[in-house]
Design an enzyme around this catalytic site. Structure first.
Site, PDB file in Angstrom:
ATOM      1  N   LYS A 105       0.988  -1.591  -0.326  1.00  0.00           N
ATOM      2  CA  LYS A 105       0.006  -0.257   0.294  1.00  0.00           C
ATOM      3  C   LYS A 105       0.773   1.283   0.601  1.00  0.00           C
ATOM      4  CE  LYS A 105      -4.471  -1.927   1.143  1.00  0.00           C
ATOM      5  NZ  LYS A 105      -5.063  -2.619   1.819  1.00  0.00           N
ATOM      6  N   LYS A 154      -3.513 -11.331  -6.342  1.00  0.00           N
ATOM      7  CA  LYS A 154      -4.040 -11.735  -5.597  1.00  0.00           C
ATOM      8  C   LYS A 154      -5.286 -12.002  -6.414  1.00  0.00           C
ATOM      9  CE  LYS A 154      -5.160 -10.528  -1.737  1.00  0.00           C
ATOM     10  NZ  LYS A 154      -5.835  -9.667  -0.175  1.00  0.00           N
ATOM     11  N   LYS A 199     -10.874  -7.856  -3.895  1.00  0.00           N
ATOM     12  CA  LYS A 199     -12.693  -7.229  -4.177  1.00  0.00           C
ATOM     13  C   LYS A 199     -12.342  -6.032  -5.055  1.00  0.00           C
ATOM     14  CE  LYS A 199     -14.059  -8.351   0.236  1.00  0.00           C
ATOM     15  NZ  LYS A 199     -13.841  -7.493   1.348  1.00  0.00           N
TER      16      LYS A 199
END
Ligand code: TYM
Length: 336
Positions: A120, A202, A205
């Site tokens: 992040k 990965k 969502k």
């Protein structure tokens, strides 16, 4: 007051940051029905964790649409609310209190090494908030507060759980055997479902490319389309072989199939050894659609009855509060 049976405890949680995915399902949810037979289970809706990324349209209301969608999906995946507990994290204040206590037992260097945080940080260097940095400490509080024996999480959470273990051991080494050291449930330990078009990252969502992710509430046509068009490897001959370095696409599809059928990858390799990629993908689509259709049928049934879903949350929050307060009191006593 509440009949919490003396069984080993399993704790797990999902952030209410959007629709749940096949990654969430394979990584944890597909085993929820079974684990309830063995464990006293706490299924948390981790809304405080969801606050860490403020661009999510998180609504500070325990009975928001997103939260109720999640409860209905938890039930559709087999959670039995008469036996297990479903609750919203922010309804149980002991989580944030223990979070603060535990933050005294973890070091800056340890949190800086968390790969999810580093990722992040690499995307957004300037607007990283403190909560994103401390995210694993709140996870530690969630887990340790319930004297949890095991957690059900996918491989992407392994590093966080190892840190939780470290924090618990550190605390115990000073104050005695206060915390149980939790472990990851075996079945999900190795599960990391990858993005369908970019199988080296990965499945998530929040992916910008919707074709990378299968959502549990996608239409069956969409699911079939996404799977049939998933990226596979350009071997001259189709080979259905698990090899994450050279064949990440096919390996990812084999992994999905393995979690849904509970068959070993080697058994699946053998079963599909004479298949072309397209035929393999068709079979996989049938199996995925069949499973998701069952979930969706239940979901639409449960989702209609909002009063029932709200009752489950009210009851779950009370039960979690009473259960966790007892443990929290013991932790405070140890600190005195
Ligand atoms: P979240 O919402 O990011 O993920 C929820 C669960 O889904 C699993 N998962 C996956 N597993 C395999 N492949 C994927 N592509 C994939 N994507 C998601 C995650 O491993 C996780 O099990 N921080 C936690 C939520 C949480 C929690 C806890 C979990 C808060 N407190 C205490 C366990 C115990 C998280 O990963 O949320």
């Amino acid at each position: 007051m509440f009949n919490v049976k003396k069984r080993d405890v399993m704790f797990t949680g999902i952030q209410p940051t959007g629709l749940l995915t096949l990654g969430n399902y394979c990584g944890t949810m597909c085993n929820w029905k079974t684990i309830q037979k063995t464990y006293q289970c706490f299924f948390c809706i981790a809304d405080l964790h969801a606050l860490t990324s403020r661009n999510n349209n998180y609504i500070k209301n325990s009975f928001s649409t997103t939260i109720l969608d999640m409860v209905a999906l938890y039930l559709s995946c087999g959670v039995n609310p008469n036996d297990s507990t479903i609750f919203v994290q922010s309804d149980v204040y002991t989580h944030s209190q223990l979070y603060w206590i535990l933050s005294n037992f973890v070091y800056f260097g340890e949190l800086s090494r968390m790969t999810q945080f580093k990722k992040k940080l690499s995307i957004n260097k300037t607007r990283i908030n403190l909560s994103l940095f401390c995210y694993p400490v709140l996870m530690a509080a969630d887990i340790l507060l319930y004297q949890t024996n095991c957690v059900s999480v996918g491989l992407d959470q392994k590093q966080h759980i190892e840190l939780v273990q470290k924090i618990a051991r550190r605390f115990n080494s000073i104050y005695g055997d206060i915390f149980i050291i939790p472990d990851i449930l075996d079945f999900s330990r190795q599960c990391k479902i990858m993005a369908l078009q970019e199988p080296t990252k990965k499945m998530s969502k929040s992916d910008n490319n919707i074709n990378n992710t299968i959502f549990l509430l996608d239409s069956l046509d969409t699911i079939r389309f996404k799977l049939l068009h998933s990226l596979t490897d350009s071997d001259p001959l189709s080979r259905i072989k698990y090899d994450i370095f050279n064949k990440p696409g096919i390996s990812n599809l084999l992994l999905i199939l393995s979690f849904l059928t509970k068959k070993n990858i080697s058994v699946l390799e053998d079963e599909f050894k004479n298949y072309r990629y397209f035929d393999f993908k068709e079979q996989l689509s049938d199996i995925v659609c069949d499973r998701i259709l069952k979930i969706q049928k239940l979901y639409f049934k449960f989702r209609k009855d909002e009063d029932y879903l709200i009752d489950i949350l009210r009851f779950g929050s009370k039960k979690s509060l009473i259960y966790s307060q007892k443990n929290f009191f013991n932790i405070l006593q140890a600190l005195k």
